[in-house]
Design a protein around this motif. Structure first.
Motif, PDB file in Angstrom:
ATOM      1  N   GLY A  74       0.801  -1.211   0.000  1.00  0.00           N
ATOM      2  CA  GLY A  74       0.000   0.000   0.000  1.00  0.00           C
ATOM      3  C   GLY A  74       0.836   1.263   0.000  1.00  0.00           C
ATOM      4  N   PRO A  75       0.151   2.411   0.144  1.00  0.00           N
ATOM      5  CA  PRO A  75       0.856   3.698   0.145  1.00  0.00           C
ATOM      6  C   PRO A  75       1.603   3.938   1.456  1.00  0.00           C
ATOM      7  CG  PRO A  75      -1.481   4.030   0.563  1.00  0.00           C
ATOM      8  CD  PRO A  75      -1.290   2.564   0.291  1.00  0.00           C
ATOM      9  N   GLY A  76       2.526   4.880   1.390  1.00  0.00           N
ATOM     10  CA  GLY A  76       3.294   5.237   2.575  1.00  0.00           C
ATOM     11  C   GLY A  76       4.656   4.585   2.592  1.00  0.00           C
ATOM     12  N   SER A  77       5.426   4.971   3.572  1.00  0.00           N
ATOM     13  CA  SER A  77       6.770   4.408   3.688  1.00  0.00           C
ATOM     14  C   SER A  77       6.683   2.952   4.128  1.00  0.00           C
ATOM     15  CB  SER A  77       7.599   5.209   4.695  1.00  0.00           C
ATOM     16  OG  SER A  77       7.195   4.907   6.011  1.00  0.00           O
ATOM     17  N   ARG A  81       4.188   1.008   6.835  1.00  0.00           N
ATOM     18  CA  ARG A  81       3.392  -0.161   6.464  1.00  0.00           C
ATOM     19  C   ARG A  81       3.719  -1.365   7.336  1.00  0.00           C
ATOM     20  NH1 ARG A  81       4.813  -0.922   0.822  1.00  0.00           N
ATOM     21  NH2 ARG A  81       6.319   0.733   1.053  1.00  0.00           N
ATOM     22  N   VAL A  82       5.006  -1.556   7.649  1.00  0.00           N
ATOM     23  CA  VAL A  82       5.389  -2.658   8.533  1.00  0.00           C
ATOM     24  C   VAL A  82       4.849  -2.396   9.934  1.00  0.00           C
ATOM     25  CG1 VAL A  82       7.334  -3.854   9.626  1.00  0.00           C
ATOM     26  CG2 VAL A  82       7.385  -3.377   7.169  1.00  0.00           C
ATOM     27  N   ARG A  83       4.892  -1.151  10.378  1.00  0.00           N
ATOM     28  CA  ARG A  83       4.318  -0.822  11.693  1.00  0.00           C
ATOM     29  C   ARG A  83       2.818  -1.138  11.710  1.00  0.00           C
ATOM     30  NH1 ARG A  83       5.571   1.755  16.230  1.00  0.00           N
ATOM     31  NH2 ARG A  83       7.489   2.708  15.456  1.00  0.00           N
ATOM     32  N   LEU A  84       2.110  -0.796  10.628  1.00  0.00           N
ATOM     33  CA  LEU A  84       0.677  -1.127  10.551  1.00  0.00           C
ATOM     34  C   LEU A  84       0.455  -2.632  10.666  1.00  0.00           C
ATOM     35  CD1 LEU A  84      -0.608   1.245   7.718  1.00  0.00           C
ATOM     36  CD2 LEU A  84      -1.276   1.283  10.129  1.00  0.00           C
ATOM     37  N   LEU A  85       1.271  -3.406   9.966  1.00  0.00           N
ATOM     38  CA  LEU A  85       1.164  -4.862  10.019  1.00  0.00           C
ATOM     39  C   LEU A  85       1.414  -5.368  11.437  1.00  0.00           C
ATOM     40  CD1 LEU A  85       0.896  -7.602   8.501  1.00  0.00           C
ATOM     41  CD2 LEU A  85       3.360  -7.471   8.098  1.00  0.00           C
ATOM     42  N   LEU A  86       2.471  -4.881  12.064  1.00  0.00           N
ATOM     43  CA  LEU A  86       2.801  -5.319  13.425  1.00  0.00           C
ATOM     44  C   LEU A  86       1.727  -4.870  14.422  1.00  0.00           C
ATOM     45  CD1 LEU A  86       6.654  -4.644  13.492  1.00  0.00           C
ATOM     46  CD2 LEU A  86       5.493  -6.836  13.186  1.00  0.00           C
ATOM     47  N   MET A  87       1.207  -3.666  14.252  1.00  0.00           N
ATOM     48  CA  MET A  87       0.169  -3.181  15.165  1.00  0.00           C
ATOM     49  C   MET A  87      -1.127  -3.969  14.988  1.00  0.00           C
ATOM     50  SD  MET A  87       1.482  -1.164  17.247  1.00  0.00           S
ATOM     51  CE  MET A  87      -0.061  -0.715  18.053  1.00  0.00           C
ATOM     52  N   ALA A 140      11.949  -0.550  -1.005  1.00  0.00           N
ATOM     53  CA  ALA A 140      12.410   0.501  -0.091  1.00  0.00           C
ATOM     54  C   ALA A 140      13.905   0.758  -0.258  1.00  0.00           C
ATOM     55  CB  ALA A 140      12.081   0.124   1.349  1.00  0.00           C
ATOM     56  N   GLN A 141      14.652  -0.271  -0.585  1.00  0.00           N
ATOM     57  CA  GLN A 141      16.081  -0.072  -0.844  1.00  0.00           C
ATOM     58  C   GLN A 141      16.292   0.683  -2.159  1.00  0.00           C
ATOM     59  OE1 GLN A 141      17.458  -4.176  -0.313  1.00  0.00           O
ATOM     60  NE2 GLN A 141      18.630  -3.476   1.475  1.00  0.00           N
ATOM     61  N   GLU A 142      15.487   0.368  -3.147  1.00  0.00           N
ATOM     62  CA  GLU A 142      15.591   1.054  -4.438  1.00  0.00           C
ATOM     63  C   GLU A 142      15.313   2.547  -4.308  1.00  0.00           C
ATOM     64  OE1 GLU A 142      12.961  -0.996  -7.124  1.00  0.00           O
ATOM     65  OE2 GLU A 142      14.155  -2.847  -7.007  1.00  0.00           O
ATOM     66  N   ASN A 143      14.355   2.916  -3.440  1.00  0.00           N
ATOM     67  CA  ASN A 143      14.025   4.344  -3.295  1.00  0.00           C
ATOM     68  C   ASN A 143      14.791   5.016  -2.151  1.00  0.00           C
ATOM     69  OD1 ASN A 143      12.579   3.946  -0.860  1.00  0.00           O
ATOM     70  ND2 ASN A 143      10.637   3.668  -1.937  1.00  0.00           N
ATOM     71  N   GLY A 144      15.702   4.289  -1.524  1.00  0.00           N
ATOM     72  CA  GLY A 144      16.571   4.876  -0.519  1.00  0.00           C
ATOM     73  C   GLY A 144      16.016   4.943   0.893  1.00  0.00           C
ATOM     74  N   GLU A 145      14.856   4.344   1.112  1.00  0.00           N
ATOM     75  CA  GLU A 145      14.281   4.372   2.464  1.00  0.00           C
ATOM     76  C   GLU A 145      15.011   3.434   3.419  1.00  0.00           C
ATOM     77  OE1 GLU A 145      10.119   3.694   4.894  1.00  0.00           O
ATOM     78  OE2 GLU A 145      10.081   3.528   2.721  1.00  0.00           O
ATOM     79  N   ILE A 146      15.483   2.321   2.899  1.00  0.00           N
ATOM     80  CA  ILE A 146      16.266   1.367   3.687  1.00  0.00           C
ATOM     81  C   ILE A 146      17.651   1.288   3.051  1.00  0.00           C
ATOM     82  CG2 ILE A 146      16.530  -1.063   4.333  1.00  0.00           C
ATOM     83  CD1 ILE A 146      13.560  -1.303   4.589  1.00  0.00           C
ATOM     84  N   ALA A 147      18.653   1.278   3.881  1.00  0.00           N
ATOM     85  CA  ALA A 147      20.034   1.241   3.391  1.00  0.00           C
ATOM     86  C   ALA A 147      20.261   0.031   2.499  1.00  0.00           C
ATOM     87  CB  ALA A 147      21.008   1.215   4.565  1.00  0.00           C
ATOM     88  N   SER A 148      20.967   0.258   1.408  1.00  0.00           N
ATOM     89  CA  SER A 148      21.192  -0.811   0.432  1.00  0.00           C
ATOM     90  C   SER A 148      22.145  -1.892   0.942  1.00  0.00           C
ATOM     91  CB  SER A 148      21.727  -0.233  -0.883  1.00  0.00           C
ATOM     92  OG  SER A 148      22.949   0.431  -0.655  1.00  0.00           O
ATOM     93  N   ASP A 149      22.890  -1.585   2.004  1.00  0.00           N
ATOM     94  CA  ASP A 149      23.805  -2.602   2.537  1.00  0.00           C
ATOM     95  C   ASP A 149      23.111  -3.570   3.494  1.00  0.00           C
ATOM     96  OD1 ASP A 149      23.460  -0.733   4.574  1.00  0.00           O
ATOM     97  OD2 ASP A 149      25.541  -0.884   5.265  1.00  0.00           O
TER      98      ASP A 149
END
Length: 193
Positions: A74-77, A81-87, A140-149
């Motif tokens: 879905g939309p958002g970072s 989205r992972v926080r929504l899933l965990l919550m 998220a790695q492709e768009n730079g939200e999560i570090a690629s390493d």
């Protein structure tokens, strides 16, 4: 008793509730008769055995959980989205149906180590969630939200484990701070991303 005509999907849904509440071993055919409102012979004629009906319920459970997994695309970072899933997991565990946990995890703990058919269904259910997480983390790695390493596959397995861990902690932790305990796990998991 129901008439001879019945919707197999309705029966699977009713049986799923019985198995989910009681577990496979503790569920008797009489429990299923009462839970589905079908006679024994109808259950056996439609599904063959208790075991076959159980396999149907595990597959149905995964279909129902697909909407939960869909939040990952879905939309958002990705972190939101992972926080929504965990919550969602936290709210399920603390809600009115608390204590049921994840039916897939319950099957893994109760049967998968000695029932290869159930193990295959459990593995497929876990793999679907892991794959959805992996795809979300890769984007998220492709768009730079999560570090690629960071290892996207390892992160997806970590969050899968976190989800199951939340369910186990909720069942095993008795106390007035259950919500905070689960929220602490969610916060640390998001920080790990």
């Amino acid at each position: 008793m129901r008439p001879k005509e019945f919707d197999p999907d309705d029966v699977v849904d009713a049986a799923m509730q019985v198995f989910w509440q009681r577990g496979y071993t503790a569920t008797s055919i009489q429990d299923l008769v009462e839970g589905t409102e079908l006679g024994r012979s109808s259950i056996y004629n439609a599904f063959g055995s208790k075991h076959e009906l159980y396999k149907h319920t595990l597959r149905r459970y995964q279909e129902l959980k697909a909407s939960q997994i869909a939040v990952l695309s879905g939309p958002g970072s990705v972190k939101e989205r992972v926080r929504l899933l965990l919550m969602d997991v936290v709210e399920e565990e603390l809600g009115k149906e608390k204590g049921l946990g994840c039916m897939t995890a319950n099957a893994a703990l109760e049967l998968a180590s000695h029932d290869s058919e159930i193990a295959a269904i459990v593995a497929q259910n876990f793999k679907e969630l892991e794959s959805a997480l992996y795809e979300a983390f890769s984007r998220a790695q492709e768009n730079g939200e999560i570090a690629s390493d960071k290892n996207a596959r390892a992160l997806s397995r970590f969050i899968l484990n976190t989800i199951q861990g939340l369910r186990v902690l909720s069942k095993g932790y008795i106390g007035h701070n259950r919500r905070q305990l689960l929220l602490d796990v969610v916060d640390v998991a998001i920080q790990a991303l």
